[in-house]
Motif scaffolding. Structure first.
Motif, PDB file in Angstrom:
ATOM      1  N   HIS A 168       0.826  -1.214   0.000  1.00  0.00           N
ATOM      2  CA  HIS A 168       0.000   0.000   0.000  1.00  0.00           C
ATOM      3  C   HIS A 168       0.862   1.268   0.000  1.00  0.00           C
TER       4      HIS A 168
ATOM      5  N   HIS B  37       1.635   4.683  -2.812  1.00  0.00           N
ATOM      6  CA  HIS B  37       1.679   6.159  -2.707  1.00  0.00           C
ATOM      7  C   HIS B  37       2.916   6.691  -3.408  1.00  0.00           C
TER       8      HIS B  37
ATOM      9  N   HIS C 238      -5.183   7.632  -2.050  1.00  0.00           N
ATOM     10  CA  HIS C 238      -6.082   6.572  -1.596  1.00  0.00           C
ATOM     11  C   HIS C 238      -7.246   6.392  -2.564  1.00  0.00           C
TER      12      HIS C 238
HETATM   13 ZN   LIG Z   1      -2.214   5.192   2.480  1.00  0.00          ZN
END
Ligand SMILES: [Zn+2]
Length: 837
Positions: A439, A443, A449
């Motif tokens: 995750h 970024h 998100h």
């Molecule tokens: Zn995040």
């Protein structure tokens, strides 16, 4: 050169290698011609901090710059926080490794100083008036036609401002440069510094300066992250480096506010390289690698070279914040529970310089730690702010040159707790770590998100994807499906991620017109109460309809046969909760027996908490997210197939049942009662008890029975209070997105009145036969007070005050009475309660 008199100095000249003769002109004539350094020890700091292993070497440098390579040439100035002791009031979490930002700058000779200035036009619409900010100012030691020598002794005042925070200016105690290093091959200057404030706060920083043409390839085409001028930015959620004023494509004479997508400029198709600090335990290295390299599945599927490569531990001597090394900073301090990612990028083109990910040990320890803690004594969650919220609060008070700090994630480990941590703690730890790294690295590729990723999850259809994006905060249980096995970096192509990676790194060539346009929303949309809410944009939830999921989480407590995806019911989970008790034959003494009993009770409390109020899978959390559906919806926000009235009815029905739940549902109570019997039978069969006389045995078992009853009652109160606490918090009034009117059985309900009634009930002294915890009552009144502008508020408020007054008058416990007085005073005080969340 002016030298301090009380220290021993070492004079050193950095040897700068000469370039091969065929090197380009700009390389042979790089920005820096030489550096002279003197080192000393920082006065008044070394003795008290050396025990912490901090570097108290003070480096003073004279840097000789080539005028032709620095004047009239755009540079990028950036900074990163290496480590800090900056904490926010009572919250213990210190702000740790993160990038602070990067900005275009230029050099300017001003009398006896050389100034480093930002290009102010970035922040202002006017092309005439754009005050540039001074980043740094250096004394000029000497200069001739070709070179200029400056003294570099301390960090930029920008760093001090960051340390102080926006409105809490604590005077500086001491600051110094710890190292100054020049990398000739890409004209990169790196300056490490330390700053101490008089309140004891310490921050360690890395500042960098690089010619923009070294970071941004010629003819690099920026991608707008502004949905108004780019369809892709409306369809996907890009990270951006903040608002900038730039000339419009359509009319370069007009400058307009926009945002630019941050991404890597992949050089010659080379993979982005990642490292991790060397304190990571070896046993997790492979999981880190698999998490990082999970992204290669997308470029491989598109027939492209790998986009990312994990290089292992950071080579010795490389500093945190060195932009040549994208770095995962592993923190061995467990209590900091939030993981986050930050990156420095040129705000004009979006080209990234470097990214840092911070991961505390909690990500591998939370599962094990959780089962050691006694749950019963825990306070309701909203009175204990999450680690992520704490860091966000510190960050909100800080800026970097007037711009927000580019930290893009506050992923709270506590929210990922799951029953899997009980069944196989080690696999849980590895899976959780791999998932969070997958995750966070997302970024770093420029993905914001997408909290609508998990709308694809159907709790009754295992074939459907658990999420279209790893950039949601996904449920651990289901997120394991992101990898084909615990030892693999491969896994399914999550469709939203596949598309956005192609848009950012392959010109969108892999997105066909027939590919689905998937729902997406990011943090600002999740928090938005601008003319309503988006009831489908929710952090940490899972499922295509949060209101149905809330009813299902309730059903998991009431129906032993209920399931949701991979999660079975609470009664079923309680039935296997004691599988890991030690073998009865090994329980030889009464101390052993007491310890086994304690473990059994902690296990039961832990399982109950996960389902009732203590995790993202709980009724309390999922229920609280569904409460968004009681508010007015933003226009056009519902996707096809959703019905506003049905969602409201589900949410209201859940609220009515959950808020009035004063005891655990019968099915759960029966499962607990069975476990009580099982614990007593287990203890009765241990040598600790069989060695006793019959009479002693009976007496001991009777004592154990009482202990179990007491513990289960306390657990019930704590779990339910935690659950209700989450609901109470979500019931705060948001004036721009008020509670709606709802049609039920032909009648129109004013949900504002309904909710005030629920909060009044939740502020009452008793929850069923148990005393309601004071923290819950305080919370309920705090939420109730946010409705003080409502027409029917006065009547509710009068009743609450009258009841509290009566309670105070009849109290026979001085501490309790004082607590009640405080409750009343807080409720009636004029200051308006904080309705923002
Ligand atoms: Zn995040």
């Amino acid at each position: 050169m002016k030298l301090q008199s009380n220290k021993l100095f070492v004079l050193s000249v950095l040897a700068l290698s000469t370039f091969a003769s065929c090197a380009k002109h700009s390389e042979t004539q790089g920005a820096i011609a030489g550096i002279q350094q003197t080192t000393s020890s920082v006065a008044g700091v070394a003795s008290e901090t050396s025990a912490l292993g901090r570097d108290t070497t003070k480096v003073e440098s004279v840097i000789k710059l080539r005028k032709s390579a620095v004047l009239n040439r755009p540079f990028l100035y950036g900074a990163g926080l290496q480590f800090s002791s900056i904490v926010d009031g009572k919250l213990k979490t210190a702000m740790m490794s993160q990038e602070l930002g990067q900005l275009p700058v230029y050099f300017n000779i001003n009398g006896g100083t050389l100034q480093l200035m930002t290009d102010g036009s970035l922040n202002f619409e006017s092309d005439v008036n754009h005050p540039s900010r001074l980043v740094h100012e250096f004394d000029i030691v000497s200069q001739d036609n070709d070179t200029i020598s400056i003294r570099v002794v301390k960090p930029s005042p920008v760093i001090d401002t960051f340390m102080w925070g926006n409105d809490n200016k604590v005077p500086l105690r001491v600051e110094w440069n710890r190292s100054v290093e020049y990398v000739e091959s890409n004209e990169l200057l790196m300056v490490e510094s330390s700053v101490e404030l008089t309140d004891g706060s310490v921050g360690e920083f890395m500042e960098t300066l690089v010619p923009r043409d070294r970071q941004v390839p010629a003819n690099f085409k920026a991608i707008s992250a502004n949905a108004d001028d780019n369809d892709a930015a409306a369809r996907y959620r890009f990270l951006d480096a903040g608002k900038v004023f730039l000339p419009k494509d359509s009319d370069p004479t007009v400058r307009a506010e926009t945002k630019i997508a941050m991404r890597w400029a992949l050089k010659n198709g080379e993979a982005v390289k990642w490292y991790i600090t060397s304190n990571v335990p070896d046993e997790y290295l492979n999981d880190v690698k698999n998490g990082v390299e999970g992204w290669n599945r997308y470029t491989r599927a598109a027939g492209l070279p790998d986009i990312i490569k994990f290089m292992g531990k950071l080579p010795a001597g490389v500093k945190v914040g060195d932009p040549r090394f994208n770095l995962i900073v592993w923190d061995t301090v467990q209590q900091a529970g939030a993981a986050y990612e930050s990156q420095n990028a040129d705000p004009v083109t979006g080209v990234q310089q470097a990214s840092m990910i911070y991961i505390p040990l909690a990500w591998v320890n939370i599962g094990k730690e959780y089962w050691k803690k006694t749950q019963a004594s825990e306070a309701p969650p909203s009175s204990v702010p999450s680690q992520g919220k704490a860091i966000e609060h510190i960050l909100a008070q800080r800026s970097f040159m007037g711009r927000p700090i580019p930290v893009h994630c506050m992923n709270d480990v506590e929210m990922h707790l799951d029953m899997a941590s009980k069944k196989s703690p080690e696999d849980f730890a590895r899976g959780l770590l791999k998932g969070v790294i997958f995750h966070e690295v997302g970024h770093s590729f420029g993905l914001a998100h997408n909290f609508k990723g998990s709308l694809s999850f159907d709790p009754d259809d295992a074939k459907k994807s658990f999420s279209t994006s790893i950039m949601d905060y996904n449920d651990y249980n289901e997120e394991a499906a992101a990898f084909s096995s615990v030892d693999s970096s491969d896994g399914p192509l999550l469709e939203y991620d596949r598309q956005i990676i192609s848009v950012l790194y392959n010109g969108g060539k892999d997105v066909k017109a027939s590919d689905p346009k998937l729902p997406a929303c990011a943090d600002d949309e999740a928090d938005s109460t601008d003319a309503g809410v988006d009831p489908l944009c929710i952090r940490y939830d899972i499922g295509y309809d949060p209101t149905k999921q809330a009813l299902r989480s309730l059903e998991l407590l009431t129906n032993p046969q209920a399931r949701s995806g991979r999660m079975n019911s609470l009664p079923a989970a309680l039935a296997d909760a004691l599988a890991d008790l030690p073998a009865a034959t090994g329980v030889k003494t009464t101390d052993d027996a007491d310890a086994a009993l304690k473990q059994a009770l902690t296990d039961l409390a832990g399982v109950t908490s996960i389902y009732v109020g203590g995790s993202a899978n709980s009724l309390g959390y999922i229920g609280s997210t569904a409460l968004k559906s009681l508010k007015v919806f933003q226009k056009g926000v519902l996707l096809d197939g959703y019905n506003e009235t049905d969602m409201r009815e589900n949410a209201l029905s859940m609220l009515e049942q959950a808020s009035s739940m004063t005891e655990l549902p019968d099915a759960t109570k029966q499962a607990l009662a069975k476990q009580k019997t099982a614990i007593l039978a287990y203890l009765a069969g241990t040598p600790a008890l069989t060695s006793m006389s019959r009479a002693d045995q009976d007496k001991t078992l009777a004592d154990y029975g009482t202990k179990i009853d007491t513990a289960l009652a306390a657990n019930q109160t704590a779990a339910l209070s935690k659950m209700r606490g989450r609901l109470i918090d979500a019931l705060k009034n948001t004036p721009t997105a008020p509670l709606a009117f709802h049609k039920r059985n032909g009648q129109v309900l004013d949900l504002e009145v309904v909710v005030m009634g629920v909060l009044e009930q939740l502020a009452a002294p008793k929850a069923g036969s148990a005393d309601r915890p004071m923290a819950e009552r305080t919370q309920a009144l705090t939420s109730l007070k946010t409705y003080s502008g409502a027409d029917s508020y006065q009547a509710v408020s009068d009743r609450v005050q009258a009841e509290l007054t009566k309670e105070i008058q009849s109290s026979t416990d001085a501490l309790q009475r004082q607590a009640l007085r405080n409750l009343l005073t807080d409720f009636t005080s004029a200051d308006s309660a904080d309705s923002s969340k």
